[in-house]
Design an enzyme around this catalytic site. Structure first.
Site, PDB file in Angstrom:
ATOM      1  CG  HIS A 221      -1.866   1.119   1.534  1.00  0.00           C
ATOM      2  ND1 HIS A 221      -2.236   2.043   2.291  1.00  0.00           N
ATOM      3  CD2 HIS A 221      -2.989   1.563   0.753  1.00  0.00           C
ATOM      4  CE1 HIS A 221      -3.230   2.520   2.314  1.00  0.00           C
ATOM      5  NE2 HIS A 221      -3.656   1.897   1.230  1.00  0.00           N
ATOM      6  CG  ASP A 228      18.310  13.150  -9.724  1.00  0.00           C
ATOM      7  OD1 ASP A 228      18.392  12.463 -10.323  1.00  0.00           O
ATOM      8  OD2 ASP A 228      17.986  14.348 -10.171  1.00  0.00           O
TER       9      ASP A 228
END
Length: 479
Positions: A221, A228
């Site tokens: 869930h 980056d």
């Protein structure tokens, strides 16, 4: 003769399962009683229901492999885990037990130098995420429980495809059940063709194998977005428009999202890596960058994550410890409220000792079972002095908790037994007055669009409705 044999086999199977329920050490007494009642009342169907939903197991060796991967990640990248010493230096003594307990679940300690920006609305969230995807230079990692091929879902996919084509490593993971429609769509195939690495958490492609050896309702869930290794997004929103076209009757879905920077991005990166490596074990561990970049004037925070491979009861225990140290106020918003006895008793105890406790639910819930179960607790909560509000404009999907204008918790966890025991979840606990005040203001905006539930209203519920919600809530321990 054949009938007698079949009856004998059934009796032996019924007896074996009943003894199994009685012998289990991981069931609470109420859950054990409910299962025995189900087996007694539904002697045939009950066996099938228990086989499918009675035990928390993900298949042969799954838990061992998951824990081994998590341990290997912690050993290889200890800088991600933070330090207990940091927590002792920056967290006030009365709140330390909750942070310490959180760290005991999956090893994530308090880190310094974190920042979070509360997104003002759904459109801005989408625009900021897409802009960050388009600016990515190294990698983008995303994990969503539900990913629809609607406006936002398509925009996210197209941004990933653009990034992959310019050489950015892109990995996209979805839950096999929550995003099953996407997996059959041209959008998913298009991402693969564009060079996006795609994967499915807890796939359901072999339904017969799942029914025989695991549970189909154990799901991932989590909502994780990493760009980056420097930027992350955390909160309750899936990769979907607020109109949530699979359930438009309850729209709009009202979520809360934070753009985060700092060491907690690396902790969420490690969560993503653990999920990815479970389905893609040949992926090198060092292809998940962990950047510990403290932000100027940042604040303490740590990731709290849970799942069926962790010890049982960790989330209600963590939340109870947190609530137990509230000094002035506790405000919660949650769409689904099926608490265990630990949590409901602690919420009431917090109110009884004079703390200002407020809970905000959606007025119209997309699950009538959950709505009925939630209503069964209203009288108990009101008697304790808890203020209850029901949000009217749509389905309030934001999962928030604030304490004393000081601590805030935001993430994917609902206050229900599914999130507690069956789902993999991810949350962040922040220790900062400024951010907490912003989240409290958002909670207050929910209250302004809500109606307060009163003693008189609950007292006047028809007798047949009270009987109905109490019957449903009796099944709470196994929902």
């Amino acid at each position: 003769m054949l009938v007698d044999i079949l009856i004998g086999i059934h009796i032996l199977a019924w007896l074996a399962v009943s003894l199994r329920v009685l012998a289990r050490y991981d069931l609470t007494a109420p859950a054990r009683l409910v299962w025995l009642v189900i087996l007694f009342i539904l002697p045939y169907a009950g066996l099938v229901v228990y086989w499918m939903f009675g035990e928390v197991h993900l298949g042969f060796n799954f838990e061992h492999r998951y824990n081994k991967i998590s341990q290997q990640l912690r050993s290889n990248f200890p800088q991600v885990m933070g330090s207990k010493d940091t927590m002792e230096q920056v967290i006030d003594p009365e709140y330390r037990p909750a942070f310490t307990y959180s760290a005991s679940v999956n090893g994530f300690n308090t880190t310094l130098g974190n920042k979070a920006e509360l997104m003002p609305d759904p459109k801005t969230t989408e625009q900021r995420m897409i802009a960050d995807f388009d600016a990515a230079t190294d990698h983008i990692h995303v994990m969503y429980y539900i990913w629809l091929d609607d406006g936002m879902g398509t925009a996210i996919a197209e941004a990933l495809m653009r990034a992959a084509k310019r050489g950015v490593q892109c990995r996209a993971m979805v839950d096999g059940m929550g995003s099953r429609k996407l997996l059959r769509s041209p959008l998913w195939e298009g991402m693969k063709q564009a060079g996006v690495e795609v994967s499915v958490a807890l796939p359901i492609d072999n339904i017969f194998k799942i029914l025989l050896f695991s549970r189909i309702d154990l799901r991932n869930h989590r909502k994780i977005t990493i760009i980056d290794g420097k930027i992350g997004y955390v909160g309750s929103r899936n990769s979907a428009d607020p109109e949530f076209r699979v359930k438009p009757k309850y729209a709009p879905w009202v979520d809360i999202m934070l753009k985060v920077q700092g060491p907690i991005v690396a902790q969420n990166q490690m969560l993503f890596a653990s999920d990815w490596l479970m389905e893609n074990p040949d992926t090198p561990y060092d292809t998940f960058p962990y950047l510990i970049q403290q932000q100027p004037e940042g604040y303490p925070a740590q990731v709290f994550a849970d799942g069926p491979t962790q010890r049982q009861g960790t989330t209600p225990q963590f939340l109870s410890i947190l609530m137990g140290h509230a000094k002035k106020s506790l405000v919660i918003s949650t769409p689904y409220f099926v608490p265990d006895y630990t949590l409901i008793n602690m919420i009431c105890a917090t109110a009884y000792r004079g703390i200002d406790v407020t809970i905000i639910f959606p007025k119209h819930n997309d699950s009538f079972i959950v709505a009925a179960t939630s209503h069964s607790y209203y009288w108990q909560l009101l008697e304790a002095g808890v203020k209850i509000y029901e949000y009217k404009p749509g389905l309030l999907h934001a999962k928030t908790l604030t304490i004393d204008d000081q601590i805030s918790l935001v993430g994917s966890t609902n206050l229900d037994l599914r999130s507690f025991d069956l789902n993999y979840e991810n949350n962040v606990i922040f220790y900062d007055k400024g951010l907490t005040q912003q989240i409290i203001e958002r909670q207050q905006s929910y209250i302004e669009d809500s109606v307060e539930v009163t003693h008189d209203e609950v007292r006047d519920w028809p007798i047949y409705y009270r009987i109905w919600i109490n019957i449903v809530s009796t099944m709470g321990p196994v929902l």
